[in-house]
Design an enzyme around this catalytic site. Structure first.
Site, short mmCIF file in Angstrom:
data_model
loop_
_atom_site.label_atom_id
_atom_site.label_comp_id
_atom_site.label_asym_id
_atom_site.label_seq_id
_atom_site.Cartn_x
_atom_site.Cartn_y
_atom_site.Cartn_z
N VAL A 80 -4.22 -6.35 0.67
CA VAL A 80 -2.96 -6.33 -0.08
C VAL A 80 -2.25 -7.68 0.01
O VAL A 80 -1.67 -8.15 -0.97
CB VAL A 80 -2.03 -5.21 0.44
CG1 VAL A 80 -0.70 -5.22 -0.31
CG2 VAL A 80 -2.71 -3.84 0.30
N TYR B 195 -1.47 6.76 14.23
CA TYR B 195 -1.19 5.74 13.20
C TYR B 195 0.16 6.01 12.54
O TYR B 195 1.04 5.14 12.49
CB TYR B 195 -2.31 5.73 12.17
CG TYR B 195 -1.97 4.97 10.91
CD1 TYR B 195 -1.63 3.62 10.96
CD2 TYR B 195 -2.00 5.60 9.66
CE1 TYR B 195 -1.31 2.92 9.80
CE2 TYR B 195 -1.68 4.91 8.50
CZ TYR B 195 -1.34 3.58 8.57
OH TYR B 195 -1.03 2.89 7.43
N LYS C 181 3.99 4.03 12.87
CA LYS C 181 4.76 3.57 11.71
C LYS C 181 6.17 4.15 11.72
O LYS C 181 7.14 3.47 11.35
CB LYS C 181 4.03 3.95 10.42
CG LYS C 181 2.80 3.11 10.13
CD LYS C 181 3.20 1.67 9.83
CE LYS C 181 2.06 0.87 9.27
NZ LYS C 181 2.49 -0.51 8.91
N LEU D 173 -11.48 6.52 0.03
CA LEU D 173 -12.26 7.33 -0.90
C LEU D 173 -12.82 6.54 -2.08
O LEU D 173 -14.03 6.57 -2.34
CB LEU D 173 -11.41 8.50 -1.41
CG LEU D 173 -12.05 9.41 -2.46
CD1 LEU D 173 -13.34 10.02 -1.92
CD2 LEU D 173 -11.06 10.49 -2.89
#
Length: 333
Positions: free
Chosen positions: A12, A137, A141, A182
């Site tokens: 990203v 995880y 966050k 995916l």
């Protein structure tokens, strides 16, 4: 505006850097490994776990887009401490150096994840849905988000957190390289790089996807919306699709088979996860432009096999769950 991007060399990050350049900003990339050859970017070496390098990197910037993190739910169960060290303690380091600055409140745009919501009953999910992390995880966050919120409330920063859905797709030869995701894995199977796609459950689980170009656009748009003393949270998603829809679309786009092996579903797996992005659309003036399912798969396929991909089918032939908000059809100029 001079903007530091942590994780700028990642999937990203390099797209965010490119969009900052196109919008007239001066991006500063923070990297602790290889530095991509992107013209117009100032590169600095550092690590979010090293507060001294962060202090040097943020010395002369106007804003920070914080993308650097460890991702992956299953790996987080194996190494939870490492995830907290990077995702939570790394943010604490960043907040400390931003709070020390004498030039006034800093702007911070931080990446989070829709997995912080856990297993919500109501769909689509709004930002008012309570956080209920079900893995290390997501929990790391949430801890980072809370620290950002309290630091903003103290007046040290103006902050925006983006809870991002499943990022997919590619830009030219640069696509996702995480085969646990995916769409990326389905394209790798179609290319023959991975023998088959493991599907847990009946393939009817619904997930929310957003193109990397659209996700990057949200981060850049959010920089201008950081108000000192405030912390705002936005969902960033675009297109909901079943696992079976992704498989069917990959076969259609690539013209190749995608062998699937079905397994029992994981206990407690979320059956449906769709985000309500109306707040981001209204307050950030953000609109996903590239996130239809055909485009998501085709762009990842381009990156997987090189410069001569199969043409994507039209959206009228796309089997997919109707997204919460329609995604306009546009192609990259």
């Amino acid at each position: 505006m001079r903007v530091l991007v942590t994780g700028a060399s990642g999937y990203v990050g390099r797209v965010v850097v490119g969009q900052l350049l196109r919008r007239g900003h001066e991006p500063v990339g923070l990297a602790h490994r290889a530095k991509p050859d992107i013209e117009g970017v100032i590169w600095r070496h550092g690590d979010v776990r090293d507060i001294a390098s962060l202090r040097a990197a943020t010395e002369d910037v106007d804003a920070v887009i914080h993308l650097s993190a460890l991702a992956g739910v299953r790996k987080a169960f194996e190494r939870p401490v490492r995830y907290y060290q990077t995702n939570a303690a790394g943010v604490l380091n960043l907040l400390e150096v931003l709070s020390e600055r004498r030039a006034g409140p800093s702007r911070l745009v931080a990446a989070s994840t829709v997995s912080v919501y856990g297993v919500p009953v109501r769909q689509p999910i709004t930002e008012e849905t309570p956080a209920d992390p079900r893995n290390p995880y997501a929990a790391s966050k949430v801890a980072a988000e809370q620290a950002i919120g309290w630091t903003a409330a103290a007046g040290a920063i103006g902050a925006v957190t983006l809870r991002v859905a499943n990022v997919a797709g590619g830009v030219g030869p640069h696509g996702d390289r995480d085969d646990s995701r995916l769409i990326t894995r389905a394209c790798a199977v179609a290319a023959g790089r991975i023998p088959e796609l493991d599907v847990y459950g009946d393939g009817g689980a619904v997930r929310d996807f957003v193109h990397v170009l659209d996700a990057a656009g949200a981060f850049v748009a959010a920089v201008a919306e950081c108000e000192p003393g405030h912390h705002r949270v936005f969902n960033i998603g675009a297109t909901a699709a079943r696992v079976t829809d992704v498989v069917a679309m990959t076969r259609s786009v690539t013209g190749r088979d995608v062998p699937v092996r079905f397994h029992p579903s994981h206990p407690g797996e979320v059956r449906e996860l769709r985000t309500d992005t109306s707040k981001a659309r209204e307050e950030l003036s953000w609109r996903p432009r590239y996130s239809n399912l055909a485009r998501l798969v085709a762009d990842q396929w381009h990156a997987e096999i090189g410069p001569r991909p199969a043409a994507p089918p039209s959206m009228t032939s796309c089997p997919s769950v109707t997204p919460n908000q329609p995604t306009p059809q546009r192609s990259v100029p």
